[in-house]
Design a protein around this motif. Structure first.
Motif, PDB file in Angstrom:
ATOM      1  N   PHE A 126      41.354  68.441 -11.460  1.00 48.53           N
ATOM      2  CA  PHE A 126      42.496  68.279 -10.571  1.00 48.53           C
ATOM      3  C   PHE A 126      42.460  69.318  -9.454  1.00 48.53           C
ATOM      4  O   PHE A 126      42.649  68.979  -8.279  1.00 48.53           O
ATOM      5  CB  PHE A 126      43.811  68.395 -11.348  1.00 48.53           C
ATOM      6  CG  PHE A 126      45.029  68.323 -10.478  1.00 48.53           C
ATOM      7  CD1 PHE A 126      45.526  67.104 -10.069  1.00 48.53           C
ATOM      8  CD2 PHE A 126      45.662  69.482 -10.052  1.00 48.53           C
ATOM      9  CE1 PHE A 126      46.639  67.020  -9.242  1.00 48.53           C
ATOM     10  CE2 PHE A 126      46.775  69.413  -9.227  1.00 48.53           C
ATOM     11  CZ  PHE A 126      47.259  68.184  -8.824  1.00 48.53           C
ATOM     12  N   LEU A 127      42.219  70.579  -9.800  1.00 47.25           N
ATOM     13  CA  LEU A 127      42.194  71.628  -8.777  1.00 47.25           C
ATOM     14  C   LEU A 127      41.066  71.400  -7.778  1.00 47.25           C
ATOM     15  O   LEU A 127      41.249  71.581  -6.570  1.00 47.25           O
ATOM     16  CB  LEU A 127      42.069  73.003  -9.434  1.00 47.25           C
ATOM     17  CG  LEU A 127      43.306  73.488 -10.189  1.00 47.25           C
ATOM     18  CD1 LEU A 127      43.021  74.789 -10.912  1.00 47.25           C
ATOM     19  CD2 LEU A 127      44.483  73.646  -9.237  1.00 47.25           C
ATOM     20  N   ALA A 128      39.892  71.006  -8.266  1.00 49.70           N
ATOM     21  CA  ALA A 128      38.773  70.726  -7.360  1.00 49.70           C
ATOM     22  C   ALA A 128      39.094  69.526  -6.469  1.00 49.70           C
ATOM     23  O   ALA A 128      38.868  69.572  -5.247  1.00 49.70           O
ATOM     24  CB  ALA A 128      37.500  70.472  -8.167  1.00 49.70           C
ATOM     25  N   GLY A 129      39.618  68.466  -7.066  1.00 51.18           N
ATOM     26  CA  GLY A 129      39.976  67.284  -6.290  1.00 51.18           C
ATOM     27  C   GLY A 129      41.081  67.568  -5.292  1.00 51.18           C
ATOM     28  O   GLY A 129      41.073  67.048  -4.170  1.00 51.18           O
ATOM     29  N   LEU A 149      40.649  60.243  -7.569  1.00 54.87           N
ATOM     30  CA  LEU A 149      40.274  61.199  -8.616  1.00 54.87           C
ATOM     31  C   LEU A 149      41.504  61.950  -9.109  1.00 54.87           C
ATOM     32  O   LEU A 149      41.703  62.113 -10.313  1.00 54.87           O
ATOM     33  CB  LEU A 149      39.228  62.187  -8.105  1.00 54.87           C
ATOM     34  CG  LEU A 149      38.962  63.390  -9.005  1.00 54.87           C
ATOM     35  CD1 LEU A 149      38.248  62.962 -10.270  1.00 54.87           C
ATOM     36  CD2 LEU A 149      38.184  64.462  -8.289  1.00 54.87           C
ATOM     37  N   LEU A 150      42.342  62.395  -8.173  1.00 57.27           N
ATOM     38  CA  LEU A 150      43.561  63.116  -8.559  1.00 57.27           C
ATOM     39  C   LEU A 150      44.466  62.246  -9.430  1.00 57.27           C
ATOM     40  O   LEU A 150      45.020  62.713 -10.421  1.00 57.27           O
ATOM     41  CB  LEU A 150      44.318  63.573  -7.315  1.00 57.27           C
ATOM     42  CG  LEU A 150      43.665  64.694  -6.521  1.00 57.27           C
ATOM     43  CD1 LEU A 150      44.388  64.894  -5.199  1.00 57.27           C
ATOM     44  CD2 LEU A 150      43.638  65.971  -7.321  1.00 57.27           C
ATOM     45  N   ARG A 204      40.827  58.730   0.329  1.00 56.27           N
ATOM     46  CA  ARG A 204      41.097  57.767  -0.731  1.00 56.27           C
ATOM     47  C   ARG A 204      40.335  58.101  -2.016  1.00 56.27           C
ATOM     48  O   ARG A 204      40.881  58.007  -3.107  1.00 56.27           O
ATOM     49  CB  ARG A 204      40.757  56.360  -0.266  1.00 56.27           C
ATOM     50  CG  ARG A 204      41.195  55.341  -1.281  1.00 56.27           C
ATOM     51  CD  ARG A 204      41.441  54.032  -0.704  1.00 56.27           C
ATOM     52  NE  ARG A 204      42.517  54.041   0.266  1.00 56.27           N
ATOM     53  CZ  ARG A 204      43.427  53.110   0.330  1.00 56.27           C
ATOM     54  NH1 ARG A 204      43.408  52.119  -0.504  1.00 56.27           N
ATOM     55  NH2 ARG A 204      44.369  53.139   1.230  1.00 56.27           N
ATOM     56  N   ALA A 205      39.067  58.505  -1.910  1.00 53.02           N
ATOM     57  CA  ALA A 205      38.271  58.801  -3.109  1.00 53.02           C
ATOM     58  C   ALA A 205      38.824  60.016  -3.840  1.00 53.02           C
ATOM     59  O   ALA A 205      38.991  59.990  -5.065  1.00 53.02           O
ATOM     60  CB  ALA A 205      36.813  59.014  -2.733  1.00 53.02           C
ATOM     61  N   VAL A 242      39.475  69.332  -2.320  1.00 51.49           N
ATOM     62  CA  VAL A 242      38.714  68.366  -1.523  1.00 51.49           C
ATOM     63  C   VAL A 242      39.666  67.447  -0.758  1.00 51.49           C
ATOM     64  O   VAL A 242      39.445  67.140   0.417  1.00 51.49           O
ATOM     65  CB  VAL A 242      37.761  67.553  -2.425  1.00 51.49           C
ATOM     66  CG1 VAL A 242      37.167  66.363  -1.693  1.00 51.49           C
ATOM     67  CG2 VAL A 242      36.659  68.457  -2.962  1.00 51.49           C
ATOM     68  N   HIS A 243      40.733  67.034  -1.412  1.00 49.54           N
ATOM     69  CA  HIS A 243      41.688  66.117  -0.789  1.00 49.54           C
ATOM     70  C   HIS A 243      42.406  66.779   0.396  1.00 49.54           C
ATOM     71  O   HIS A 243      42.682  66.130   1.403  1.00 49.54           O
ATOM     72  CB  HIS A 243      42.705  65.638  -1.820  1.00 49.54           C
ATOM     73  CG  HIS A 243      43.528  64.483  -1.375  1.00 49.54           C
ATOM     74  ND1 HIS A 243      43.011  63.219  -1.205  1.00 49.54           N
ATOM     75  CD2 HIS A 243      44.842  64.390  -1.059  1.00 49.54           C
ATOM     76  CE1 HIS A 243      43.956  62.405  -0.806  1.00 49.54           C
ATOM     77  NE2 HIS A 243      45.094  63.087  -0.698  1.00 49.54           N
TER      78      HIS A 243
END
Length: 154
Positions: A125-128, A87-88, A82-83, A131-132
């Motif tokens: 966005f790419l980092a999130g 962010l995305l 969810r976090a 992580v997602h």
């Protein structure tokens, strides 16, 4: 979310992200000394065109994602991812709008501001996204560790 939608999103994100990262690197660090001063890298234009052509595919895939993933996950109330998903969602609008804006704004100060907004929001966005994608794997690993601990008490 269907398998086709999922893979369309992953491939569009990979292609758009890769072309954007390589284009950005060449734009700011790939200049060469030419006969009359600094010149752009020969591949810079091609990568820019590929990035601009790939970006609408990513936007389309993200639109499918809202219907097939975001809304069902939101309604289910599951906490996994969810976090990073939030962010995305927060960087999506600045990334897309600044990407289109940098193509049409002609004032140098406006283009520079939009380029910075696009670069920073795209990196977030790419980092999130990374992580997602890993969130379910982390949850599975912790669930397996808990199950192992309950089966094999020390």
């Amino acid at each position: 979310m269907t398998r086709l939608e999922r893979w369309s999103l992953h491939l569009a994100a990979l292609f758009t992200g890769a072309t954007g990262l390589i284009y950005g690197w060449l734009r700011y660090y790939g200049q060469r000394e030419g006969e009359f001063g600094l010149e752009a890298h020969p591949l810079q234009g091609a990568l820019q065109h590929l990035h601009v052509l790939a970006a609408p595919l990513l936007v389309f895939a993200l639109g499918m994602l809202v219907r097939g993933h975001v809304l069902p996950m939101w309604r289910s109330g599951r906490p996994v991812g969810r976090a990073s998903g939030f962010l995305l969602a927060m960087v999506l609008a600045p990334m897309v709008l600044s990407g289109y804006g940098v193509q049409v704004v002609v004032a140098p100060a406006g283009r520079l501001a939009l380029a910075w907004i696009h670069g920073v929001s795209s990196l977030l966005f790419l980092a999130g996204y990374g992580v997602h994608l890993l969130a379910p794997l982390r949850q599975t690993r912790s669930a397996l560790a808990e199950a192992d601990a309950s089966l094999n008490p020390s």
